[in-house]
Design a protein around this motif. Sequence first.
Motif, mmCIF file in Angstrom:
data_model
loop_
_atom_site.group_PDB
_atom_site.id
_atom_site.type_symbol
_atom_site.label_atom_id
_atom_site.label_comp_id
_atom_site.label_asym_id
_atom_site.label_seq_id
_atom_site.Cartn_x
_atom_site.Cartn_y
_atom_site.Cartn_z
ATOM 1 N N ARG A 293 34.495 27.005 40.340
ATOM 2 C CA ARG A 293 34.141 27.119 38.905
ATOM 3 C C ARG A 293 35.169 26.388 38.049
ATOM 4 O O ARG A 293 35.445 26.774 36.924
ATOM 5 N N GLU B 114 36.319 29.500 32.311
ATOM 6 C CA GLU B 114 35.431 29.950 33.376
ATOM 7 C C GLU B 114 34.086 30.358 32.759
ATOM 8 O O GLU B 114 34.047 31.208 31.884
ATOM 9 N N TRP C 134 45.337 39.108 43.938
ATOM 10 C CA TRP C 134 44.240 40.025 43.650
ATOM 11 C C TRP C 134 43.800 40.748 44.912
ATOM 12 O O TRP C 134 43.837 40.187 46.010
ATOM 13 N N LYS D 295 47.191 42.842 42.159
ATOM 14 C CA LYS D 295 46.463 43.209 40.947
ATOM 15 C C LYS D 295 45.029 43.542 41.346
ATOM 16 O O LYS D 295 44.453 42.887 42.217
ATOM 17 N N ASP E 159 44.118 45.711 36.029
ATOM 18 C CA ASP E 159 43.477 44.884 35.008
ATOM 19 C C ASP E 159 42.272 45.650 34.460
ATOM 20 O O ASP E 159 41.260 45.791 35.139
ATOM 21 N N HIS F 260 40.598 44.555 32.223
ATOM 22 C CA HIS F 260 39.661 43.424 32.088
ATOM 23 C C HIS F 260 38.853 43.486 30.789
ATOM 24 O O HIS F 260 37.758 42.949 30.687
ATOM 25 N N GLU G 271 46.790 45.638 32.296
ATOM 26 C CA GLU G 271 46.411 44.364 31.682
ATOM 27 C C GLU G 271 45.132 44.521 30.873
ATOM 28 O O GLU G 271 44.208 45.214 31.277
ATOM 29 N N GLU H 128 45.365 36.430 28.382
ATOM 30 C CA GLU H 128 44.452 35.410 28.923
ATOM 31 C C GLU H 128 43.369 35.021 27.921
ATOM 32 O O GLU H 128 42.782 33.944 28.033
ATOM 33 N N HIS I 42 48.733 33.741 33.259
ATOM 34 C CA HIS I 42 47.427 34.053 33.870
ATOM 35 C C HIS I 42 46.967 32.806 34.625
ATOM 36 O O HIS I 42 47.042 31.703 34.090
ATOM 37 N N GLU J 118 50.502 34.815 38.722
ATOM 38 C CA GLU J 118 49.181 35.001 39.332
ATOM 39 C C GLU J 118 48.769 33.711 40.044
ATOM 40 O O GLU J 118 49.101 32.616 39.610
ATOM 41 N N TYR K 218 36.632 35.332 42.904
ATOM 42 C CA TYR K 218 35.878 34.302 42.166
ATOM 43 C C TYR K 218 35.786 32.996 42.955
ATOM 44 O O TYR K 218 34.988 32.135 42.613
HETATM 45 O O1 LIG Z 1 42.727 36.879 36.603
HETATM 46 C C1 LIG Z 1 42.567 37.722 35.697
HETATM 47 O O2 LIG Z 1 43.480 38.413 35.183
HETATM 48 C C2 LIG Z 1 41.218 37.946 35.174
HETATM 49 O O3 LIG Z 1 41.042 38.758 34.290
HETATM 50 C C3 LIG Z 1 40.084 37.123 35.694
HETATM 51 C C4 LIG Z 1 39.296 36.565 34.561
HETATM 52 O O4 LIG Z 1 40.181 35.848 33.763
HETATM 53 C C5 LIG Z 1 38.207 35.653 35.087
HETATM 54 O O5 LIG Z 1 38.776 34.430 35.548
HETATM 55 C C6 LIG Z 1 37.193 35.387 34.013
HETATM 56 O O6 LIG Z 1 36.152 34.590 34.515
#
Ligand SMILES: O=C(O)C(=O)C[C@@H](O)[C@H](O)CO
Length: 382
Positions: free
Chosen positions: A14, A35, A119, A144, A183, A185, A209, A235, A285, A310, A317
């Motif tokens: 992506r 993204e 992750w 994370k 996260d 998110h 986060e 981010e 990020h 990170e 993803y």
């Molecule tokens: O890596 C992180 O901390 C995220 O929260 C992932 C997010 O940013 C995705 O990439 C969105 O598509």
Amino acid sequence: MKITKLTTYRLPPRWMFLKIETDEGIVGWGEPVIEGRARSVEAAVHELSEYLIGQDPARINDLWQVMYRGGFYRGGPILMSAIAGIDQALWDIKGKALGVPVYQLLGGLVRDSIKAYSWVGGDRPEEVVDGIKKLRKIGFDTFKLNGCEEMGIIDNARKVDAAVNTVAQIREAFGKEIEFGLDFHGRVSAPMAKVLIKELEPYRPLFIEEPVLAEQAEYYPRLAAQTHIPIAAGERMFSRFEFKRVLEAGGLAILQPDLSHAGGITECYKIAAMAESYDVALAPHCPLGPIALAACLHVDFVSRNAVFQEQSMGIHYNQGAELLDYVINKDDFKMDDGHFYPLNKPGLGVEINEELVIERSKNAPDWRNPLWRFPDGSVAEW
Ligand SMILES: O=C(O)C(=O)C[C@@H](O)[C@H](O)CO
Ligand SMILES: [Mg+2]
């Protein structure tokens, strides 16, 4: 030297890479992307290229100011990601022209290594204990995971317990041998963030986060006042003018600017310095590709307040391509004991396999993030 051409390559999984060519044969690579909106950023890059072609690539500061201030409307994820990738490529060119890595152009190393984190657990945190076990074997001790699944504006105790239970399992399995960030998110409302954070406090995650969405940033100081857990965000902030406000308001212990979203090396280097002046840590990020990661690492290696980095190896993803698939010099990203080391080749220090990039760009997916809905049909934050 003059810029002669900008070429964009949308790529699996992506990502998007940008190649900037010059009349002296030196080429710079960047990674401009949001993204899920790669084509929008691609259009913005090519709009900006109208000015850039014919310009001297060495004048990074002036080109950055023109790209930012030259358009009446500015900021936001699309434009700042386009500027970010162009900026990365310009620093790559400058380093290659002078024969030095970017970190040397920014004053040299402030550290010898930077801790990486990985992750675990995917969009809906599951099998996190197994994931951590696997990653510990290759040297990681910092992780994370998503803090929860969908969370209603006011949700029930079972949802809160499910989130806490995941964290309890981690501490049960590993004690304090490992550390992990949670996260949220942006999935959690301000009221539920208060509830969740209170219940998570005993497990002492390394950080929480995006406890609320960036557009709810006024809650950061209020949430920070109720907890000892460091709060991280960044981010979804795109310039030092956004970071200025959250630093001034307080509450964030860690800033997480994305080197491919927040104006690139030129802007994030300034954001890092602003954070340091408030005694706030930097943790860029980077769920993206190798050029974005390289840009992060150069800023990490010149910023004393950088604490961990990170990276996207194994991230949920990365379907269709992995972090280093397009990189020739994979060893330069070798990790030892869960740490990255300086990229010492000229420029960003990333040698891109252009042939593979061209090949894979022929079938680039239009990645979109999932659209989540609550049982009642209303949209849930992903
Ligand atoms: O890596 C992180 O901390 C995220 O929260 C992932 C997010 O940013 C995705 O990439 C969105 O598509
Ligand atoms: Mg995040």
